[in-house]
Design an enzyme around this catalytic site. Structure first.
Site, PDB file in Angstrom:
ATOM      1  N   VAL A  14       3.798  -9.989  15.065  1.00  0.00           N
ATOM      2  CA  VAL A  14       4.867  -9.418  15.897  1.00  0.00           C
ATOM      3  C   VAL A  14       4.301  -8.893  17.225  1.00  0.00           C
ATOM      4  O   VAL A  14       4.832  -9.197  18.300  1.00  0.00           O
ATOM      5  CB  VAL A  14       5.607  -8.292  15.133  1.00  0.00           C
ATOM      6  CG1 VAL A  14       6.619  -7.601  16.027  1.00  0.00           C
ATOM      7  CG2 VAL A  14       6.283  -8.852  13.893  1.00  0.00           C
ATOM      8  N   GLY A 134      16.610  -8.287  12.046  1.00  0.00           N
ATOM      9  CA  GLY A 134      16.042  -9.225  13.028  1.00  0.00           C
ATOM     10  C   GLY A 134      16.727  -9.110  14.369  1.00  0.00           C
ATOM     11  O   GLY A 134      16.741  -8.034  14.975  1.00  0.00           O
ATOM     12  N   ILE A 136      19.851  -9.090  15.094  1.00  0.00           N
ATOM     13  CA  ILE A 136      21.164  -8.416  15.139  1.00  0.00           C
ATOM     14  C   ILE A 136      20.939  -7.010  15.718  1.00  0.00           C
ATOM     15  O   ILE A 136      20.179  -6.226  15.152  1.00  0.00           O
ATOM     16  CB  ILE A 136      21.778  -8.288  13.717  1.00  0.00           C
ATOM     17  CG1 ILE A 136      21.956  -9.662  13.077  1.00  0.00           C
ATOM     18  CG2 ILE A 136      23.106  -7.533  13.767  1.00  0.00           C
ATOM     19  CD1 ILE A 136      22.346  -9.625  11.596  1.00  0.00           C
ATOM     20  N   GLY A 186       7.579 -20.926   6.572  1.00  0.00           N
ATOM     21  CA  GLY A 186       7.304 -19.653   7.250  1.00  0.00           C
ATOM     22  C   GLY A 186       8.320 -18.576   6.931  1.00  0.00           C
ATOM     23  O   GLY A 186       8.377 -17.533   7.592  1.00  0.00           O
ATOM     24  N   GLU A 189       5.879 -14.694   3.013  1.00  0.00           N
ATOM     25  CA  GLU A 189       4.479 -14.352   3.246  1.00  0.00           C
ATOM     26  C   GLU A 189       3.638 -14.789   2.045  1.00  0.00           C
ATOM     27  O   GLU A 189       4.187 -15.133   1.000  1.00  0.00           O
ATOM     28  CB  GLU A 189       4.361 -12.837   3.439  1.00  0.00           C
ATOM     29  CG  GLU A 189       5.036 -12.382   4.716  1.00  0.00           C
ATOM     30  CD  GLU A 189       5.003 -10.873   4.868  1.00  0.00           C
ATOM     31  OE1 GLU A 189       4.068 -10.262   4.338  1.00  0.00           O
ATOM     32  OE2 GLU A 189       5.913 -10.347   5.516  1.00  0.00           O
ATOM     33  N   LYS A 204      15.485  -1.618   4.057  1.00  0.00           N
ATOM     34  CA  LYS A 204      16.465  -1.838   5.130  1.00  0.00           C
ATOM     35  C   LYS A 204      17.788  -1.119   4.811  1.00  0.00           C
ATOM     36  O   LYS A 204      18.427  -0.560   5.705  1.00  0.00           O
ATOM     37  CB  LYS A 204      16.694  -3.339   5.321  1.00  0.00           C
ATOM     38  CG  LYS A 204      15.469  -4.046   5.893  1.00  0.00           C
ATOM     39  CD  LYS A 204      15.605  -5.548   5.794  1.00  0.00           C
ATOM     40  CE  LYS A 204      14.402  -6.258   6.397  1.00  0.00           C
ATOM     41  NZ  LYS A 204      14.388  -7.698   6.090  1.00  0.00           N
TER      42      LYS A 204
HETATM   43  N1  LIG Z   1       6.545 -10.633  10.688  1.00  0.00           N
HETATM   44  C1  LIG Z   1       7.866 -10.457  10.659  1.00  0.00           C
HETATM   45  O1  LIG Z   1       8.665 -11.419  10.661  1.00  0.00           O
HETATM   46  C2  LIG Z   1       8.441  -9.066  10.649  1.00  0.00           C
HETATM   47  C3  LIG Z   1       9.836  -8.890  10.681  1.00  0.00           C
HETATM   48  C4  LIG Z   1      10.364  -7.590  10.740  1.00  0.00           C
HETATM   49  C5  LIG Z   1       9.515  -6.499  10.723  1.00  0.00           C
HETATM   50  N2  LIG Z   1       8.173  -6.715  10.635  1.00  0.00           N
HETATM   51  C6  LIG Z   1       7.319  -5.528  10.606  1.00  0.00           C
HETATM   52  O2  LIG Z   1       6.459  -5.556  11.709  1.00  0.00           O
HETATM   53  C7  LIG Z   1       5.212  -4.953  11.376  1.00  0.00           C
HETATM   54  C8  LIG Z   1       4.084  -5.857  11.838  1.00  0.00           C
HETATM   55  O3  LIG Z   1       4.192  -7.098  11.149  1.00  0.00           O
HETATM   56  P1  LIG Z   1       3.205  -8.306  11.457  1.00  0.00           P
HETATM   57  O4  LIG Z   1       3.785  -9.479  10.738  1.00  0.00           O
HETATM   58  O5  LIG Z   1       2.959  -8.406  12.921  1.00  0.00           O
HETATM   59  O6  LIG Z   1       1.861  -7.812  10.710  1.00  0.00           O
HETATM   60  P2  LIG Z   1       0.384  -8.408  10.898  1.00  0.00           P
HETATM   61  O7  LIG Z   1       0.434  -9.776  11.463  1.00  0.00           O
HETATM   62  O8  LIG Z   1      -0.289  -8.198   9.591  1.00  0.00           O
HETATM   63  O9  LIG Z   1      -0.297  -7.459  11.992  1.00  0.00           O
HETATM   64  C9  LIG Z   1      -0.600  -6.126  11.703  1.00  0.00           C
HETATM   65  C10 LIG Z   1      -1.357  -5.464  12.855  1.00  0.00           C
HETATM   66  O10 LIG Z   1      -1.631  -4.107  12.475  1.00  0.00           O
HETATM   67  C11 LIG Z   1      -3.038  -3.849  12.628  1.00  0.00           C
HETATM   68  N3  LIG Z   1      -3.464  -2.875  11.620  1.00  0.00           N
HETATM   69  C12 LIG Z   1      -3.961  -1.639  11.889  1.00  0.00           C
HETATM   70  N4  LIG Z   1      -4.239  -0.980  10.766  1.00  0.00           N
HETATM   71  C13 LIG Z   1      -3.940  -1.800   9.741  1.00  0.00           C
HETATM   72  C14 LIG Z   1      -4.035  -1.695   8.331  1.00  0.00           C
HETATM   73  N5  LIG Z   1      -4.498  -0.581   7.754  1.00  0.00           N
HETATM   74  N6  LIG Z   1      -3.639  -2.731   7.577  1.00  0.00           N
HETATM   75  C15 LIG Z   1      -3.155  -3.854   8.148  1.00  0.00           C
HETATM   76  N7  LIG Z   1      -3.045  -4.033   9.492  1.00  0.00           N
HETATM   77  C16 LIG Z   1      -3.435  -3.011  10.292  1.00  0.00           C
HETATM   78  C17 LIG Z   1      -3.704  -5.195  12.458  1.00  0.00           C
HETATM   79  O11 LIG Z   1      -4.978  -5.158  13.107  1.00  0.00           O
HETATM   80  P3  LIG Z   1      -5.926  -6.459  13.125  1.00  0.00           P
HETATM   81  O12 LIG Z   1      -5.212  -7.450  13.993  1.00  0.00           O
HETATM   82  O13 LIG Z   1      -7.202  -5.998  13.714  1.00  0.00           O
HETATM   83  O14 LIG Z   1      -6.025  -6.926  11.700  1.00  0.00           O
HETATM   84  C18 LIG Z   1      -2.700  -6.119  13.150  1.00  0.00           C
HETATM   85  O15 LIG Z   1      -2.930  -6.152  14.536  1.00  0.00           O
HETATM   86  C19 LIG Z   1       5.241  -4.726   9.846  1.00  0.00           C
HETATM   87  O16 LIG Z   1       5.470  -3.369   9.601  1.00  0.00           O
HETATM   88  C20 LIG Z   1       6.407  -5.540   9.370  1.00  0.00           C
HETATM   89  O17 LIG Z   1       7.070  -4.924   8.293  1.00  0.00           O
HETATM   90  C21 LIG Z   1       7.613  -7.953  10.615  1.00  0.00           C
END
Ligand SMILES: NC(=O)c1ccc[n+]([C@@H]2O[C@H](COP(=O)([O-])OP(=O)(O)OC[C@H]3O[C@@H](n4cnc5c(N)ncnc54)[C@H](OP(=O)(O)O)[C@@H]3O)[C@@H](O)[C@H]2O)c1
Length: 322
Positions: A14, A134, A136, A186, A189, A204
């Site tokens: 994200v 998302g 919305i 995709g 996860e 949510k």
């Molecule tokens: N992906 C989606 O479609 C989606 C949709 C809605 C909401 N979200 C929310 O958005 C947030 C981010 O999602 P994402 O998919 O971008 O996650 P992600 O790809 O796993 O990225 C997580 C980021 O957080 C950093 N981070 C710092 N401390 C961490 C720890 N203790 N454990 C894991 N990561 C850590 C990571 O650092 P490094 O890069 O150095 O590892 C990384 O940059 C989540 O809370 C998720 O619930 C995601």
């Protein structure tokens, strides 16, 4: 021209997409809103990790408080199961009167009351659209309805992974092959536990009740039903009754008594919920003066989530400017 600095927490799926959007649209936004916008510091877990985006003009730090300190707007895109760590970082930003934009639904659901109280006490700005629904813009809808409407019920479909898997199983796939397909597309996860077991939808639901009804439900008091409990026989019975099995969430306020349901449920094939396919979400809001209103759109993935965060960023800059 006012300088506005953004602190970005997290540069994963994200955060990286949001960075792209800021780079692509930042100068136009700066010109339109008459601000000088910049992303300076970015908190990541591992500063040495290879990134999908160019980070040569950014300062990466593994100290979240270092990133928070310098920003006017803190944009949180943190992953992992560390809701407690996210809570501490977010609260520290609010107490320092930074504007905060959140994406971590688990953290907001668990600590929503404390976070929103802190926002009020510290008189700062807070946005959360990426945590639910998302693309919305549900927070704007809830805000605009707060004037004379009393929201009685919010329900619908808010988990794309479960929705996709149940649709596939309805067409005779096994759970395992439907999950595999969802991963390939995709929509799921590697660890789909929170999605298929209903916790993602529970978080949510709690957020929607918190902001829509002013009541923060304790997550521990609700036991969601996993879609894994659904059998081929259940689909057969649903088909005979002209129904489809969908992953439903519902929060209701009946004369001050709140209830919440999250789990697979049979809905009539003619209902609007039956028409929600794949990665789409539908949020239906039932309120005292206008009855039901339904909002539909893509609910999962980096693009709609980062786009929701970018919109939150624009709204926040406008608030700060005024
Ligand atoms: N992906 C989606 O479609 C989606 C949709 C809605 C909401 N979200 C929310 O958005 C947030 C981010 O999602 P994402 O998919 O971008 O996650 P992600 O790809 O796993 O990225 C997580 C980021 O957080 C950093 N981070 C710092 N401390 C961490 C720890 N203790 N454990 C894991 N990561 C850590 C990571 O650092 P490094 O890069 O150095 O590892 C990384 O940059 C989540 O809370 C998720 O619930 C995601």
């Amino acid at each position: 021209m006012k300088n506005i600095k953004i602190s970005l927490l997290g540069l994963g799926v994200v955060g990286s997409k949001l960075l792209d959007y800021v780079r692509e649209n930042g100068s136009e936004l700066s010109r339109r809103l008459e601000v000088q916008l910049s992303i300076d510091k970015v908190f990541v877990r591992d500063v040495a990790k290879r990134r999908a985006v160019d980070v040569s003009d950014l300062i990466l730090t593994n100290d979240p408080y270092e990133a928070v300190k310098d920003g006017d707007i803190v944009v949180e895109c943190l992953g992992g199961s560390g809701a407690q760590q996210t809570r501490e970082i977010v609260l520290s930003a609010i107490k320092a009167q930074k504007a905060v934009i959140m994406s971590s639904k688990k953290c907001l659901a668990l600590y929503g009351r404390e976070i929103t109280d802190a926002v009020r006490e510290n008189q700062t700005y807070f946005r959360y659209d990426a945590t639910v629904g998302g693309c919305i813009p549900v927070s704007s809808v809830l805000e605009s309805m707060g004037k004379c409407e009393k929201i009685n019920k919010i329900y619908g479909i808010c988990n794309a992974t479960s929705n996709y898997i149940l649709d596939e199983m309805q067409n005779n796939s096994t759970y395992a092959s439907a999950l595999q397909k969802a991963k390939e597309k995709g929509f799921a996860e590697n660890d789909p536990g929170d999605d298929v077991d209903g916790f993602d939808a529970l978080y949510k639901s709690v957020i929607l009740a918190g902001f829509g009804m002013g009541h923060w439900i304790d997550c521990d008091t609700i036991a969601p039903t996993s879609i894994k409990s659904i059998t081929a026989e259940d689909f057969c019975k649903a088909r005979q009754k002209e129904s489809a099995i969908k992953p439903i969430f519902s929060v209701e306020n009946k004369d001050g008594r709140y209830s919440c349901f999250v789990g697979p449920s049979a809905v009539s094939r003619d209902s609007i919920l039956a028409s929600v396919k794949g990665s789409n979400n539908m949020i239906v809001i039932s309120s005292s003066e206008s009855g039901e209103r339904a909002f539909y759109g893509q609910g999962a993935g980096a693009k709609p989530t980062a786009s929701a965060m970018f919109d939150d960023l624009v709204k926040t800059i406008k608030e700060i400017r005024h």
